[in-house]
Design a protein around this motif. Structure first.
Motif, mmCIF file in Angstrom:
data_model
loop_
_atom_site.group_PDB
_atom_site.id
_atom_site.type_symbol
_atom_site.label_atom_id
_atom_site.label_comp_id
_atom_site.label_asym_id
_atom_site.label_seq_id
_atom_site.Cartn_x
_atom_site.Cartn_y
_atom_site.Cartn_z
ATOM 1 N N VAL A 1 111.757 1.339 37.331
ATOM 2 C CA VAL A 1 111.370 0.335 38.321
ATOM 3 C C VAL A 1 111.186 1.046 39.659
ATOM 4 N N ARG B 1 111.736 -1.700 45.185
ATOM 5 C CA ARG B 1 111.829 -3.000 44.510
ATOM 6 C C ARG B 1 113.219 -3.170 43.873
ATOM 7 N N LEU B 2 113.705 -2.101 43.251
ATOM 8 C CA LEU B 2 115.007 -2.144 42.595
ATOM 9 C C LEU B 2 116.125 -2.393 43.598
ATOM 10 N N HIS C 1 118.300 -5.910 43.443
ATOM 11 C CA HIS C 1 119.716 -5.832 43.083
ATOM 12 C C HIS C 1 120.609 -6.240 44.251
ATOM 13 N N ASP D 1 112.111 -6.254 35.784
ATOM 14 C CA ASP D 1 112.640 -5.791 37.067
ATOM 15 C C ASP D 1 113.913 -6.551 37.432
ATOM 16 N N TRP D 2 113.869 -7.870 37.291
ATOM 17 C CA TRP D 2 115.031 -8.692 37.625
ATOM 18 C C TRP D 2 116.190 -8.419 36.676
ATOM 19 N N SER E 1 107.742 -9.211 41.321
ATOM 20 C CA SER E 1 108.627 -8.569 40.352
ATOM 21 C C SER E 1 108.539 -9.251 38.989
ATOM 22 N N PHE F 1 118.211 5.827 45.510
ATOM 23 C CA PHE F 1 117.441 5.431 44.325
ATOM 24 C C PHE F 1 116.207 6.317 44.146
ATOM 25 N N LEU G 1 116.950 -5.580 34.945
ATOM 26 C CA LEU G 1 117.593 -4.309 35.251
ATOM 27 C C LEU G 1 118.348 -4.377 36.575
ATOM 28 N N SER G 2 117.772 -5.051 37.555
ATOM 29 C CA SER G 2 118.429 -5.192 38.858
ATOM 30 C C SER G 2 119.717 -6.000 38.748
ATOM 31 N N CYS H 1 117.616 3.074 35.774
ATOM 32 C CA CYS H 1 116.724 2.013 36.276
ATOM 33 C C CYS H 1 115.683 2.542 37.251
ATOM 34 N N ALA H 2 116.046 3.503 38.095
ATOM 35 C CA ALA H 2 115.122 3.998 39.114
ATOM 36 C C ALA H 2 113.945 4.746 38.506
#
Length: 289
Positions: free
Chosen positions: A163, A167-168, A172, A56-57, A52, A220, A59-60, A159-160
């Protein structure tokens, strides 16, 4: 249809979550649930987590922070109020989603969406209304919970699309577990995990794997292609399914008020789906014409 299935699983999980909150404590029930989910997600999708990016981190983490708001306001709202009043006030999130989207993106919702959201909200309010209601601190927290729920729906949609959904979900949930555990340690006594009966661990396993991991992944993925306003309306079926299951299992008595509220929610969902069907039919007619 996949979102309808998510609402059905979440509705079926309401009695399980209520049992966990009673037999453990509310914040610890949530903390253990998301912590177990985080472990399973790392075992199932290690490559997605380890590769990631900072984006990614980031937004999560925003999504996780919103979910902390949902769980904390829901938990303490129930402490100072009642489940029926929280359902009554929390149902406002359905009408908040199109209004917040309007404020954020300056795009006015269609008349179909506003009508569907209004009808669904009315159904939720009918299901949760009890005579002689008085507004207190718990009700204020439930109102904030409705706002956080609306923000979660909008945040997932944003976000979906940027990402990978799996992964999302994984990132999260990991961040959410890291945030919820300290809150549980601060506000509630540490449970004696070794003394928990097998049924509690089975319930935690069920809500961790099904109601958290599978349902979030499906939600998601669906929100990559489905408008947020429609998602909020469809997921409101959680209350309807929860009521049906509670009555069918003998946990709650049948009330005409609950049935009427459920029918209004179904009508709202059918209206929002009718909008998509009619727009596709019109587009097809234009292409063939």
């Amino acid at each position: 249809m996949t979102l309808v299935l998510v609402a059905a699983f979440w509705g079926a999980g309401i009695p399980i979550s209520a049992m966990l909150a009673r037999d453990i404590t509310p914040l610890w029930a949530v903390s253990l649930r998301v912590s177990m989910s985080a472990v399973f997600l790392f075992l199932f999708f290690p490559k997605k987590i380890l590769t990631s990016t900072r984006k990614d981190w980031r937004l999560s983490s925003v999504l996780a922070l919103i979910m902390v708001g949902v769980f904390v306001t829901m938990t303490f709202g129930l402490f100072y109020s009642t489940a029926s009043k929280q359902a009554f006030i929390g149902g406002l999130n359905v009408i908040m989603v199109p209004l917040l989207l309007w404020a954020i993106y300056k795009a006015r919702p269609s008349g179909w969406v506003l009508l569907s959201a209004g009808l669904t909200t009315l159904g939720l309010l009918v299901m949760g209304f009890t005579p002689g209601m008085e507004f207190n601190l718990g009700d204020l927290l439930s109102f904030f919970m409705a706002i956080f729920y609306a923000l979660q729906c909008i945040g997932v949609g944003y976000c979906a699309r940027r990402v990978d959904p799996v992964r999302l979900v994984a990132l999260h949930i990991i961040v959410l577990a890291a945030m919820m555990l300290p809150l549980a340690l601060i506000f509630e006594p540490l449970p004696h995990l070794a003394a928990l009966p097998l049924r509690i661990w089975a319930a935690l396993l069920c809500v961790s794997l099904v109601n958290t991991i599978i349902c979030f992944i499906v939600q998601f993925k669906a929100q990559r292609v489905s408008p947020e306003s429609h998602v909020a309306i469809i997921l409101s079926l959680e209350s309807f399914f929860g009521y049906v299951i509670a009555v069918a299992s003998g946990q709650d008595p049948f009330h005409l008020q609950g049935a009427v509220g459920g029918l209004l929610i179904l009508a709202g969902m059918m209206l929002t789906e009718a909008e998509g069907f009619l727009s596709k039919t019109e587009e097809k007619n234009q292409q063939t014409g």
